[in-house]
Design an enzyme around this catalytic site. Structure first.
Site, PDB file in Angstrom:
ATOM      1  N   GLY A  10       0.839  -1.208   0.000  1.00  0.00           N
ATOM      2  CA  GLY A  10       0.000   0.000   0.000  1.00  0.00           C
ATOM      3  C   GLY A  10       0.859   1.238   0.000  1.00  0.00           C
ATOM      4  O   GLY A  10       2.059   1.165  -0.270  1.00  0.00           O
ATOM      5  N   ASN A  11       0.249   2.367   0.285  1.00  0.00           N
ATOM      6  CA  ASN A  11       1.014   3.604   0.388  1.00  0.00           C
ATOM      7  C   ASN A  11       0.379   4.518   1.435  1.00  0.00           C
ATOM      8  O   ASN A  11      -0.620   4.156   2.042  1.00  0.00           O
ATOM      9  CB  ASN A  11       1.132   4.293  -0.982  1.00  0.00           C
ATOM     10  CG  ASN A  11      -0.227   4.606  -1.556  1.00  0.00           C
ATOM     11  OD1 ASN A  11      -1.002   5.337  -0.969  1.00  0.00           O
ATOM     12  ND2 ASN A  11      -0.531   4.010  -2.706  1.00  0.00           N
ATOM     13  N   ARG A  12       0.957   5.693   1.638  1.00  0.00           N
ATOM     14  CA  ARG A  12       0.563   6.525   2.777  1.00  0.00           C
ATOM     15  C   ARG A  12      -0.597   7.479   2.477  1.00  0.00           C
ATOM     16  O   ARG A  12      -0.936   8.316   3.286  1.00  0.00           O
ATOM     17  CB  ARG A  12       1.788   7.321   3.251  1.00  0.00           C
ATOM     18  CG  ARG A  12       2.810   6.436   3.953  1.00  0.00           C
ATOM     19  CD  ARG A  12       4.144   7.152   4.127  1.00  0.00           C
ATOM     20  NE  ARG A  12       3.984   8.527   4.501  1.00  0.00           N
ATOM     21  CZ  ARG A  12       4.764   9.529   4.095  1.00  0.00           C
ATOM     22  NH1 ARG A  12       5.764   9.285   3.274  1.00  0.00           N
ATOM     23  NH2 ARG A  12       4.546  10.755   4.491  1.00  0.00           N
TER      24      ARG A  12
END
Ligand code: CTP
Length: 418
Positions: free
Chosen positions: A223-225
């Site tokens: 995923g990412n932030r």
């Protein structure tokens, strides 16, 4: 930062035309500037607006209700409880196109911020669904007090338009910030809000937001932030201007704006499926989502055990939704506007502009918003962004602004193209 005070205000050329036929609630609270609000009432009525004035008890100490009744040709409302079955605050709130609070005292700002509903004015304002313009007027100390500043900030966060106050002579004989803006400025702000609140009526806007999560096994993902805030603000800004908005959003803890249809997804593939389903009806598609670029080629059904050692994960690319929308015909309306984002690790506006233009061509998008995700005050997980907007008519350097202000600037650009 002052951007929530409509930084990109473009004065409405014909104020009267914007106000004509509109139902406007004019809430007068208790300050000496109440006498100037008589000119606001007159301006509204002369423009052909249907003006209903609500006065608080303290307002009546400054100006008589009869003044407003004569200027507007309507009864002035002061009491929360009417005679008989009427519920005045609900009747007044329903169907209003715009509410104006002028002068807005520190007390009335505080009541609005806290959602207090102990008189007709505050109960009505808690009931309205229309845009609200607030023109504060108070002594400098009250305006500068941390409590008032916090309350004003809360109102701005909720999309209330705050005009002024300005610096000048105050009733106490002092000079300083706290003086209400002039009636013409209140009328101009009202006209502008009404024009903005309608220019996307009848348009369908599809917005994607948040990051995607690509599973590795039942508990782990790539995923990412991304928090989803940028896309949520775009959805809010488009909805406020009358568009029918659908938000396709990856996992996010930020509450979506009321009035927007929300479809929750997890993976890039799910996002693609939902977007492709809706793309044919959309007048604009805004891909603010931070879609994961890669996913695990294999998805383990059982949790990968630590004892088995570090897994080797084969990655494969996810579908590039923006690029597909930009390059393949038949998925979206030929006249629709396609907007993409470019997450770049470049704070410099010149470098951002070049990358935005490059990505605009590569993805086949009409507009690319390139934002810097390398600075602590811009990009993921913060409420501000440093960005440029590249479109068919050139590049605009928006600078460092709140995501709400960037969303407004972007929706302005989209509205112009539509
Ligand atoms: N995007 C998409 N599908 C993907 C990856 C990205 O639709 N699989 C969209 C994003 O929603 C965004 C735009 O593409 O609007 C750009 O995303 P970004 O991550 O900046 O660019 P990439 O295409 O991934 O290129 P790079 O990371 O090399 O800059």
């Amino acid at each position: 930062m002052d951007d929530a005070h409509l930084p990109d205000r473009s004065p409405v050329a014909d104020v009267a035309a914007a106000l004509q036929g509109k139902k406007v609630l004019l809430c007068v609270t208790g300050g000496i500037a109440a006498y100037k609000v008589a000119y606001v009432a007159r301006g509204l009525a002369q423009s052909g607006a249907d003006v209903r004035v609500i006065m608080t008890r303290s307002a009546e100490r400054f100006v008589g209700a009869q003044t407003f009744a004569s200027l507007t040709g309507n009864k002035v409302y002061t009491e929360l409880f009417g005679e008989g079955p009427d519920v005045p605050h609900v009747e007044l709130a329903r169907g209003a196109d715009l509410a104006i609070v002028a002068p807005a005292t520190a007390n009335s700002v505080a009541k609005m911020a806290l959602g207090i509903a102990d008189d007709l004015f505050s109960a009505t304002l808690l009931t309205v669904r229309c845009p609200i313009v607030v023109a504060p007027a108070m002594h400098t100390e009250m305006w500068e007090n941390a409590a008032t500043q916090h309350n004003v900030h809360l109102l701005l966060e909720r999309g209330v338009i705050v005009v002024g106050p300005v610096s000048g002579a105050l009733s106490s004989g002092d000079e300083g910030p706290g003086r209400m803006v002039e009636p013409d400025e209140i009328l101009g702000a009202a006209a502008e809000v009404l024009v903005r609140s309608q220019d996307l009526a009848g348009k369908r806007i599809l917005v994607t937001a948040g990051g995607t999560q690509e599973p590795i096994d039942p508990v782990r993902f790539i995923g990412n932030r991304s928090s989803g805030l940028m896309g949520i603000e775009i959805a809010r800004a488009a909805h406020e201007r009358g568009a029918k908005v659908t938000l396709v959003i990856g996992p996010s803890n930020v509450p979506p704006p009321p009035g927007v249809d929300v479809i929750r997804v997890k993976t890039a593939q799910e996002m693609r499926d939902e977007v492709f389903e809706l793309a044919g009806d959309a007048d604009a598609i805004v891909k603010a989502a931070a879609v994961a670029d890669w996913r695990s080629a294999e998805h383990a059904d059982q949790k990968l055990k630590k004892a088995a050692g570090p897994p080797e994960i084969d990655l494969e690319p996810t579908p590039d939704i923006l690029s597909e929308l930009g390059h393949s015909g038949g998925i979206r309306k030929p006249t629709s506007i396609l907007v993409g984002f470019a997450a770049e690790t470049q704070p410099d506006a010149g470098a951002l502009s070049a990358l935005a233009e490059e990505k605009r061509a590569a993805k086949g998008a009409d507009i690319i918003v390139a934002n810097d995700v390398s600075s602590p005050d811009s990009g993921f997980e913060v409420p501000t962004n440093r960005a440029v907007i590249a479109g068919p008519d050139g590049v605009i350097d928006v600078g460092l602004v709140t995501k709400r202000a960037l969303a407004k600037a972007l929706v302005d650009r989209i509205a112009k193209l539509l």
